[in-house]
Design a protein around this motif. Structure first.
Motif, PDB file in Angstrom:
ATOM      1  N   LEU A   6     -12.899 -43.311   8.362  1.00 37.54           N
ATOM      2  CA  LEU A   6     -12.271 -44.442   8.410  1.00 37.54           C
ATOM      3  C   LEU A   6     -10.845 -44.410   8.602  1.00 37.54           C
ATOM      4  N   ALA A  10      -8.082 -45.177  11.659  1.00 34.79           N
ATOM      5  CA  ALA A  10      -7.047 -46.120  11.243  1.00 34.79           C
ATOM      6  C   ALA A  10      -5.856 -45.424  11.631  1.00 34.79           C
ATOM      7  N   CYS A  11      -5.442 -43.924  11.631  1.00 33.91           N
ATOM      8  CA  CYS A  11      -4.230 -43.401  11.937  1.00 33.91           C
ATOM      9  C   CYS A  11      -4.369 -43.338  13.346  1.00 33.91           C
ATOM     10  N   ALA A  13      -5.557 -45.391  15.554  1.00 31.56           N
ATOM     11  CA  ALA A  13      -5.260 -46.547  16.086  1.00 31.56           C
ATOM     12  C   ALA A  13      -3.640 -46.862  15.923  1.00 31.56           C
ATOM     13  N   VAL A  14      -3.100 -46.772  15.048  1.00 33.50           N
ATOM     14  CA  VAL A  14      -1.565 -46.934  14.597  1.00 33.50           C
ATOM     15  C   VAL A  14      -0.992 -45.802  15.558  1.00 33.50           C
ATOM     16  N   VAL A  34      -2.127 -53.274  15.734  1.00 41.81           N
ATOM     17  CA  VAL A  34      -2.839 -52.164  15.216  1.00 41.81           C
ATOM     18  C   VAL A  34      -4.041 -52.814  14.333  1.00 41.81           C
ATOM     19  N   GLN A  35      -3.880 -54.201  13.859  1.00 42.60           N
ATOM     20  CA  GLN A  35      -4.977 -54.930  13.205  1.00 42.60           C
ATOM     21  C   GLN A  35      -6.294 -54.966  14.217  1.00 42.60           C
ATOM     22  N   ALA A  38      -7.676 -51.354  14.448  1.00 43.14           N
ATOM     23  CA  ALA A  38      -8.320 -51.089  13.257  1.00 43.14           C
ATOM     24  C   ALA A  38      -9.918 -51.833  13.170  1.00 43.14           C
ATOM     25  N   GLN A  39      -9.815 -53.095  13.338  1.00 43.50           N
ATOM     26  CA  GLN A  39     -11.009 -53.796  13.317  1.00 43.50           C
ATOM     27  C   GLN A  39     -11.970 -53.065  14.245  1.00 43.50           C
ATOM     28  N   THR A  42     -13.265 -49.699  12.777  1.00 47.30           N
ATOM     29  CA  THR A  42     -14.017 -50.293  11.558  1.00 47.30           C
ATOM     30  C   THR A  42     -15.597 -50.644  12.090  1.00 47.30           C
TER      31      THR A  42
END
Length: 93
Positions: A6, A10-11, A13-14, A34-35, A38-39, A42
């Protein structure tokens, strides 16, 4: 493993959002992107872990069925032997 995967997603995605940002002055849009990513990451990770768990459960069920089938065969052999002995002891009519 779950946390590291995860974190890696996330990294990624950023970094992807940072590379795709139109203007660095737009922090709200960047945060929203980013959100969203990240969603999505996830959700994809949860789906992958769900598939792994389902696969493990299927393997365990197959093993249990295999073990149970072997035990049932052993019991049938024992029952056959018992019936044969009982048949031998029974006087002929």
């Amino acid at each position: 493993m779950k946390a590291s995967l995860l974190f890696l997603l996330a990294c990624t995605a950023v970094l992807a959002v940072g590379a795709r940002a139109d203007k660095p002055e737009e922090p709200k849009a960047l945060v929203q992107k980013v959100q969203e990513l990240a969603q999505k990451a996830t959700a994809m990770a949860k789906d992958a872990f769900s598939r792994v768990r389902e696969s493990e459960a299927v393997q365990q069920a197959r093993q249990w069925l295999s073990d149970s089938a072997e035990l049932a065969k052993q019991r049938l052999v024992w029952l056959k032997e018992q019936l044969a002995e009982l048949w031998k002891k029974t006087p002929a009519a």
